[in-house]
Design a protein around this motif. Structure first.
Motif, PDB file in Angstrom:
ATOM      1  N   ALA A  49      17.314   8.523 -10.605  1.00 40.02           N
ATOM      2  CA  ALA A  49      17.618   9.916 -10.986  1.00 40.02           C
ATOM      3  C   ALA A  49      16.117   9.854 -12.152  1.00 40.02           C
ATOM      4  CB  ALA A  49      18.948   9.879 -12.455  1.00 40.02           C
ATOM      5  N   ALA A  50      16.014   8.560 -12.023  1.00 42.27           N
ATOM      6  CA  ALA A  50      14.936   8.663 -12.791  1.00 42.27           C
ATOM      7  C   ALA A  50      12.846   8.914 -12.089  1.00 42.27           C
ATOM      8  CB  ALA A  50      14.011   8.068 -13.258  1.00 42.27           C
ATOM      9  N   VAL A  51      13.322   9.127 -10.333  1.00 40.74           N
ATOM     10  CA  VAL A  51      12.178   8.684  -9.578  1.00 40.74           C
ATOM     11  C   VAL A  51      11.527  10.930  -9.278  1.00 40.74           C
ATOM     12  CG1 VAL A  51      11.957   8.789  -6.728  1.00 40.74           C
ATOM     13  CG2 VAL A  51      13.440   7.176  -7.956  1.00 40.74           C
ATOM     14  N   PRO A  52      10.174  10.660  -9.023  1.00 44.43           N
ATOM     15  CA  PRO A  52       9.667  11.624  -9.063  1.00 44.43           C
ATOM     16  C   PRO A  52       9.893  12.931  -8.459  1.00 44.43           C
ATOM     17  CG  PRO A  52       8.238  10.477  -9.690  1.00 44.43           C
ATOM     18  CD  PRO A  52       9.324  10.143  -9.114  1.00 44.43           C
ATOM     19  N   ALA A  53      10.122  13.849  -8.138  1.00 45.97           N
ATOM     20  CA  ALA A  53       9.625  14.643  -6.916  1.00 45.97           C
ATOM     21  C   ALA A  53       8.159  13.918  -5.893  1.00 45.97           C
ATOM     22  CB  ALA A  53       9.396  16.580  -6.383  1.00 45.97           C
ATOM     23  N   GLY A  54       8.540  13.224  -4.879  1.00 43.22           N
ATOM     24  CA  GLY A  54       7.657  13.554  -3.899  1.00 43.22           C
ATOM     25  C   GLY A  54       7.642  12.646  -2.219  1.00 43.22           C
ATOM     26  N   ALA A 100       0.996  -1.186  -0.127  1.00 44.04           N
ATOM     27  CA  ALA A 100       0.073   0.015  -0.185  1.00 44.04           C
ATOM     28  C   ALA A 100       0.665   1.609  -0.201  1.00 44.04           C
ATOM     29  CB  ALA A 100      -0.864   0.494   1.529  1.00 44.04           C
ATOM     30  N   SER A 101       1.761   1.158   0.499  1.00 41.53           N
ATOM     31  CA  SER A 101       3.054   2.242   0.467  1.00 41.53           C
ATOM     32  C   SER A 101       3.540   2.906  -0.902  1.00 41.53           C
ATOM     33  CB  SER A 101       3.916   2.516   1.548  1.00 41.53           C
ATOM     34  OG  SER A 101       3.959   2.221   3.012  1.00 41.53           O
ATOM     35  N   VAL A 102       3.556   2.002  -1.610  1.00 41.37           N
ATOM     36  CA  VAL A 102       4.770   2.299  -2.753  1.00 41.37           C
ATOM     37  C   VAL A 102       3.604   3.039  -3.971  1.00 41.37           C
ATOM     38  CG1 VAL A 102       5.266   0.979  -4.999  1.00 41.37           C
ATOM     39  CG2 VAL A 102       5.993   0.028  -2.611  1.00 41.37           C
ATOM     40  N   HIS A 103       4.627   4.052  -4.024  1.00 38.55           N
ATOM     41  CA  HIS A 103       3.784   5.274  -4.920  1.00 38.55           C
ATOM     42  C   HIS A 103       4.360   5.060  -6.712  1.00 38.55           C
ATOM     43  CE1 HIS A 103       4.041   9.846  -6.711  1.00 38.55           C
ATOM     44  NE2 HIS A 103       2.918   9.191  -6.189  1.00 38.55           N
ATOM     45  N   THR A 104       5.297   5.529  -6.629  1.00 41.06           N
ATOM     46  CA  THR A 104       6.006   5.039  -7.797  1.00 41.06           C
ATOM     47  C   THR A 104       7.018   3.650  -7.476  1.00 41.06           C
ATOM     48  OG1 THR A 104       6.841   7.296  -7.576  1.00 41.06           O
ATOM     49  CG2 THR A 104       8.366   6.144  -9.583  1.00 41.06           C
ATOM     50  N   ILE A 105       7.358   3.169  -9.574  1.00 42.11           N
ATOM     51  CA  ILE A 105       8.260   1.770  -9.594  1.00 42.11           C
ATOM     52  C   ILE A 105       9.177   2.198 -10.110  1.00 42.11           C
ATOM     53  CG2 ILE A 105       8.437  -0.087  -9.696  1.00 42.11           C
ATOM     54  CD1 ILE A 105       5.903  -0.907  -8.997  1.00 42.11           C
ATOM     55  N   PRO A 136       1.371   1.068 -13.015  1.00 41.24           N
ATOM     56  CA  PRO A 136       2.124   1.601 -13.800  1.00 41.24           C
ATOM     57  C   PRO A 136       3.600   1.787 -13.211  1.00 41.24           C
ATOM     58  CG  PRO A 136       0.983   2.464 -11.812  1.00 41.24           C
ATOM     59  CD  PRO A 136       0.855   0.953 -11.798  1.00 41.24           C
ATOM     60  N   VAL A 137       5.283   1.604 -14.002  1.00 37.76           N
ATOM     61  CA  VAL A 137       5.700   1.680 -13.669  1.00 37.76           C
ATOM     62  C   VAL A 137       7.070   2.598 -14.587  1.00 37.76           C
ATOM     63  CG1 VAL A 137       5.851  -0.463 -13.135  1.00 37.76           C
ATOM     64  CG2 VAL A 137       6.844  -0.372 -14.816  1.00 37.76           C
ATOM     65  N   ILE A 138       7.701   3.007 -13.965  1.00 37.78           N
ATOM     66  CA  ILE A 138       8.893   3.833 -15.436  1.00 37.78           C
ATOM     67  C   ILE A 138      10.201   2.960 -15.577  1.00 37.78           C
ATOM     68  CG2 ILE A 138      10.336   5.841 -15.463  1.00 37.78           C
ATOM     69  CD1 ILE A 138       8.480   7.043 -12.695  1.00 37.78           C
ATOM     70  N   VAL A 139      10.494   2.624 -16.744  1.00 32.89           N
ATOM     71  CA  VAL A 139      11.459   2.021 -17.107  1.00 32.89           C
ATOM     72  C   VAL A 139      12.286   2.353 -17.642  1.00 32.89           C
ATOM     73  CG1 VAL A 139      11.873  -0.542 -18.703  1.00 32.89           C
ATOM     74  CG2 VAL A 139       9.818   0.674 -17.808  1.00 32.89           C
ATOM     75  N   VAL A 140      13.953   2.470 -17.084  1.00 28.15           N
ATOM     76  CA  VAL A 140      15.039   2.904 -17.678  1.00 28.15           C
ATOM     77  C   VAL A 140      15.712   2.025 -18.309  1.00 28.15           C
ATOM     78  CG1 VAL A 140      15.156   5.000 -16.556  1.00 28.15           C
ATOM     79  CG2 VAL A 140      16.065   3.557 -14.993  1.00 28.15           C
ATOM     80  N   PRO A 141      16.986   2.192 -18.758  1.00 26.86           N
ATOM     81  CA  PRO A 141      18.070   1.123 -19.660  1.00 26.86           C
ATOM     82  C   PRO A 141      19.057   1.133 -17.895  1.00 26.86           C
ATOM     83  CG  PRO A 141      18.160   3.175 -20.581  1.00 26.86           C
ATOM     84  CD  PRO A 141      16.779   3.233 -19.942  1.00 26.86           C
ATOM     85  N   GLY A 142      19.686   0.294 -18.105  1.00 21.96           N
ATOM     86  CA  GLY A 142      20.202  -0.403 -16.750  1.00 21.96           C
ATOM     87  C   GLY A 142      22.204   0.120 -17.039  1.00 21.96           C
ATOM     88  N   GLY A 143      22.596   0.236 -16.262  1.00 21.93           N
ATOM     89  CA  GLY A 143      24.084   0.168 -16.632  1.00 21.93           C
ATOM     90  C   GLY A 143      25.040  -1.239 -16.225  1.00 21.93           C
TER      91      GLY A 143
END
Ligand code: C5P
Length: 223
Positions: free
Chosen positions: A89-94, A44-49, A70-77
């Protein structure tokens, strides 16, 4: 929710044998990453993945996860640490609490996610789920000759999700040198106290073929 979860999922998974990147290997017909994200989204606490996917798989992973959460997907390293930094680096404000969770720990229960987040919310800067070590542990030399027996009572096996006050994880990554295999290690180097909470057997890291077989049995038994 006040929690963002970073999911490093860009590893090759060489120890599982030849095949797809580890997070995309199938467990009961679905990729490990799908199992992991479904359980994270149920907390329940998870807002962003934010998922760090293999660079060649970003579009495919977006499609794969769209029906799950709903997830944000970025290329890994190239290293796990670089994958975590890219996701951070891709986590929004909040979100004020950041969890880092390996896709390979696909059966981690939402309750463990909540208990790590709650410990950070309670004021701990960094929190890791741990289990006692059950085997006797020996230190050996290069010839596999025993040097000594380690006191197992003082040892813990560390799992994920690892939880951090956002500012603490951001500072640790900004200062990071040589890549480490866990984020709490970076925070320790900053002199920040890391607290333990009880882990879960279900949060096992699916690394070798045996782990995959075990996970299949656990899913079949529990639904
Ligand atoms: O290889 P290992 O099991 O230690 O990987 C732990 C986690 O880190 C896995 O979920 C893997 O996908 C991820 N990883 C990553 N980027 C890398 C290497 C590993 O996201 N370059």
């Amino acid at each position: 929710g006040d929690v963002a979860v970073l999911v490093p999922a860009a590893g090759a998974g060489v120890r599982l044998g030849p095949g797809r990147p580890k997070a995309l290997r199938l467990l009961a017909g679905e990729p490990l990453l799908v199992h992991a994200v479904r359980r994270l989204a149920a907390a329940a606490s998870v807002h962003t993945i934010v998922v760090a996917a293999p660079a060649a798989e970003v579009a495919g992973v977006r499609e794969l996860l769209a029906p799950v959460a709903p997830v944000i997907v970025v290329p890994g390293g190239a290293e796990r640490q670089a994958s975590v930094a890219a996701a951070l680096a891709a986590v929004p404000a909040g979100p004020t609490i950041i969890l880092v969770h390996d896709a390979a720990r696909a059966l981690t229960p939402p309750e463990l996610v909540e208990s790590v987040a709650a410990a950070v919310r309670d004021g701990r800067a960094a929190v890791i789920p741990v289990l006692p070590v059950v085997d006797t542990i020996k230190e050996v030399d290069a010839d596999e000759v025993v040097l000594g027996t380690v006191d197992r009572a003082a040892l813990r096996a560390v799992q994920t999700p690892q939880g951090f006050r956002r500012s603490v994880l951001t500072a640790a990554h900004a200062a990071a040198g040589d890549p480490l295999t866990d984020d709490a290690g970076l925070v320790e180097k900053q002199g920040v106290a890391v607290s333990c909470v009880p882990g879960s057997e279900y949060a096992l890291k699916i690394t070798r073929p045996f782990d995959l077989a075990l996970a299949e049995h656990l899913l079949a038994a529990d639904g």
